[in-house]
Design an enzyme around this catalytic site. Structure first.
Site, short mmCIF file in Angstrom:
data_model
loop_
_atom_site.label_atom_id
_atom_site.label_comp_id
_atom_site.label_asym_id
_atom_site.label_seq_id
_atom_site.Cartn_x
_atom_site.Cartn_y
_atom_site.Cartn_z
N GLU A 161 -9.34 4.93 -5.67
CA GLU A 161 -7.89 4.93 -5.44
C GLU A 161 -7.17 4.22 -6.59
O GLU A 161 -7.13 3.00 -6.63
CB GLU A 161 -7.56 4.23 -4.12
CG GLU A 161 -8.05 4.97 -2.89
CD GLU A 161 -7.40 4.43 -1.62
OE1 GLU A 161 -6.79 5.22 -0.89
OE2 GLU A 161 -7.49 3.22 -1.38
N HIS B 89 -9.54 -1.99 0.42
CA HIS B 89 -8.31 -1.31 0.02
C HIS B 89 -7.47 -2.21 -0.88
O HIS B 89 -7.47 -3.43 -0.73
CB HIS B 89 -7.51 -0.91 1.26
CG HIS B 89 -6.43 0.09 0.98
ND1 HIS B 89 -5.20 -0.28 0.48
CD2 HIS B 89 -6.39 1.44 1.12
CE1 HIS B 89 -4.44 0.80 0.33
NE2 HIS B 89 -5.16 1.85 0.71
#
Length: 229
Positions: free
Chosen positions: A147, A80
């Site tokens: 993302e 992430h």
């Protein structure tokens, strides 16, 4: 595939209520480490927000893949953007983590991030491919999540669907060329207002939802749209 990244939210009492709320929902839920044991018997699948790059040993504060497997974890987030930004983790770190997950048949949800600067200048998507190189050889199955970092938690940005499609197609081509079984999902500002647009993306198998997953009334509306109700 609907992945709920709860990050560092909820108290012990409120997370128990949240578990009851999603018990009959077909989602992957990623609570904080201390709350993993609260998620045991629902229709959902259990995931972890992270895993150690070390398989075992004297690494105080780390949580290994074997321990996650023992708690019923089926999926684990890796790479992430917040791990890169706040903990300086690298593609090599993520490769080590995925190797450990693969040993215990925990499915990695590998985040491929893109900054606003890369969006504006990296027209050949070299940085996307560089991150994909972190996927270990002989990986049987991986979920890849695209993302764009500037969209995460930002309601002021406009979705560039053409660009997102371009990235998703590149990711799929890379994985197919290497015969890696996969799903591809999108994360970054997913909400009730843009979900109909996001559902038009090609190569899409699902979404990572964070902010919109925390309010059960808001998520109810989003979940209904995702299931075409």
């Amino acid at each position: 595939m609907i992945v709920l990244n709860l990050k560092m939210n909820f108290s012990a009492d409120s997370i128990i209520q949240y578990e009851k709320y999603i018990k009959d929902k077909n989602v992957v839920v990623l609570p904080q480490y201390p709350y993993l044991l609260f998620f045991r018997n629902g229709e959902y699948s259990l995931g972890s927000q992270d895993v150690s790059k070390f398989s075992n040993g004297s690494y105080t504060g780390e949580v290994c893949a074997k321990a996650l497997k023992g708690l019923g974890v089926k999926y684990c987030l890796v790479g992430h953007s917040e791990r890169k930004e706040h903990f300086n983790e690298t593609v090599n770190d993520f490769r080590m983590k995925m190797n450990n997950l693969n040993k215990y048949n925990i499915i990695p949800i590998y985040c491929i991030n893109q900054t606003k600067e890369e969006y504006e200048t990296d027209t050949d998507l070299k940085n996307i491919e560089n991150q994909l190189e972190g996927i270990p050889d002989y990986t049987k199955y991986v979920v890849v999540a695209f993302e764009p970092t500037w969209m995460i938690g930002n309601l002021d940005e406009t979705l560039d669907i053409e660009h997102i499609n371009k990235v998703l197609i590149r990711i799929k081509s890379y994985l197919m060329e290497r015969n890696v079984s996969h799903s591809i999902i999108y994360g970054g500002g997913v909400n009730i207002d843009n979900i109909n647009t996001l559902k038009e993306l090609s190569c899409i198998d699902g979404y990572i939802i964070s902010s919109s997953a925390l309010d059960v009334e808001e998520f109810d509306k989003l979940y209904s749209k995702l299931n075409n109700k």
